[in-house]
Design a protein around this motif. Structure first.
Motif, PDB file in Angstrom:
ATOM      1  N   ASP A  34     -42.791 -33.045  31.479  1.00 13.66           N
ATOM      2  CA  ASP A  34     -43.567 -31.647  31.438  1.00 13.66           C
ATOM      3  C   ASP A  34     -43.684 -31.512  30.025  1.00 13.66           C
ATOM      4  O   ASP A  34     -42.869 -31.626  29.018  1.00 13.66           O
ATOM      5  N   GLY A  38     -50.906 -31.584  36.113  1.00 11.46           N
ATOM      6  CA  GLY A  38     -49.692 -31.253  35.425  1.00 11.46           C
ATOM      7  C   GLY A  38     -49.705 -31.457  33.743  1.00 11.46           C
ATOM      8  O   GLY A  38     -48.829 -31.267  33.088  1.00 11.46           O
ATOM      9  N   MET A  41     -48.364 -38.254  37.664  1.00 13.47           N
ATOM     10  CA  MET A  41     -48.995 -37.008  37.344  1.00 13.47           C
ATOM     11  C   MET A  41     -49.976 -36.777  37.254  1.00 13.47           C
ATOM     12  O   MET A  41     -50.976 -37.582  36.838  1.00 13.47           O
TER      13      MET A  41
END
Length: 393
Positions: free
Chosen positions: A243, A141, A1
């Motif tokens: 996330d 991210g 990420m």
């Protein structure tokens, strides 16, 4: 990420953060194109290369013709009406709201009447909105930030001489990690604190492969360190693939609500922007059976949703708090079935597909059109999803 790690060894401010993003490769012209969507004028943005104790970084200066003060409500209305990209607009509103709530608590007033002085000027608006736009353009991210340095001494502001850390800065950082610093100047401004609080998870630098390093220059020339905000850009290890975002949680206990009102209110809350609404049973005072209302929402919409609850139910008050949540990345997709095309939602951890879930409304429509039972349609769509999007074994 893709990860941005903030190393605020010399503090953080709005202009330092904006300079850092540009130093990491974000186009100043792209940021200015978005800023032109704001109904403000009389400013110029200067982007220059400057050195602090031999280390070069990007210095952003916003020159303004006049210094106008604004209320939090003025700024929030302006941002809500601006034709900015949604992610940037919402982040800018959250940053200003966090500053406004801190000021309201310190001065004992309502958020809607908070009068910004330094933070309400055009240069601060450009710093905050520019930071929100630039972070979206950097396309990371996650953002991780080290503990922010809290200094000693005093700082001059519109209300007089305040102790350091500034009261608003401390209030903004309530519940977040800070570290003592012997410097006797302001290193962390309220705007810088709010940007970090709204964009970053706090902790050590995650395991990652470094791809770029940038520096955003501040105004000071300090004797013991360069006045720079360092940012380290990299690809984080797979373990950091969840996330994360910020949400508001609103709750109220109801013991005298008309059930017909509750059904309508749930629909209205969702239509007004709530992410989720739930009712659960509980036993209240005087042995009364009651209902717990829980609403999950974007932080920027918390006050409007609270107002809706107070108007459309028997609630006399609404509790709320802001928190973080981990979540899977989701994307909509469609699959072909014997009954027609169906919509599914794909859930990912990082780049790994974990599951494909049929969308209820799409399946319900296929069931109504075909005369087939809804469970049968679900099974049909699930089989088609596995064929179209095979999971890693």
């Amino acid at each position: 990420m893709k990860t941005l790690y903030l190393d605020p060894f010399s503090g953080i401010s709005g202009d330092m953060f904006l300079g850092l993003l540009i130093d990491l490769g974000v186009s100043p012209a792209a940021i200015e194109n978005e800023l032109r969507k704001l109904p403000v004028s009389g400013y110029r943005i200067l982007v220059e290369r400057e050195k602090r104790q031999g280390i070069e970084g990007t210095k952003v200066t916003v020159e303004i013709d006049e210094h106008h003060h604004r209320t939090w409500a003025d700024i929030d209305r302006m941002l809500a009406a601006a034709e900015l990209e949604e992610t940037s607009r919402d982040l800018a509103r959250r940053i200003f709201r966090r500053i406004g709530e801190a000021e309201a608590k310190i001065h004992g007033t309502a958020l809607e009447t908070v009068h910004f002085h330094e933070v309400g000027a055009v240069d601060s608006i450009i710093d905050v909105v520019g930071a929100a736009v630039g972070l979206r353009l950097l396309d990371v991210g996650q953002v991780v930030c080290a503990a922010l340095p809290m200094t000693r001494g005093t700082v001059q502001c519109a209300h007089g001489s305040f102790p350091l850390p500034a009261p608003a800065t401390l209030e903004i950082l309530r519940g977040l990690p800070v570290v003592s610093d012997p410097a006797e100047v302001e290193l962390v401004t309220p705007t810088g604190a709010a940007i970090a609080a709204e964009t970053a998870a706090f902790g050590p630098m995650p395991a990652m492969t470094v791809t770029a390093i940038g520096y955003g220059a501040g105004d000071r020339h300090l004797p013991d360190r360069p006045n720079l905000l360092r940012g380290i850009l990299g690809e984080a290890a797979e373990s950091a693939s969840l996330d994360e975002d910020r949400i508001a949680v609103l709750e109220s206990h109801l013991d005298d609500a008309n059930p017909e009102w509750l059904g309508a209110m749930l629909e209205n809350l969702l239509a007004a922007g709530a992410l989720d609404v739930g009712y659960s049973q509980l036993q209240m005072k005087k042995n009364r059976p009651g209902i717990r209302l829980t609403v999950i929402a974007p932080p920027s919409g918390a006050s409007e949703l609270a107002r809706l609850i107070l108007r459309e139910s028997s609630a006399a008050g609404v509790r709320w708090h802001e928190t973080r949540r981990f979540k899977l990345r989701s994307e909509p997709a469609s699959v072909a079935t014997a009954l027609g095309e169906a919509v599914v939602k794909l859930f990912y951890e990082g780049n790994e597909l974990l599951r494909a879930v049929p969308e209820y409304e799409s399946c319900r429509k296929l069931a109504a059109e075909s005369g087939r039972p809804l469970p049968e349609v679900y099974r049909l769509v699930e089989r088609a999803s596995l064929e179209a999007f095979p999971l890693r074994s």
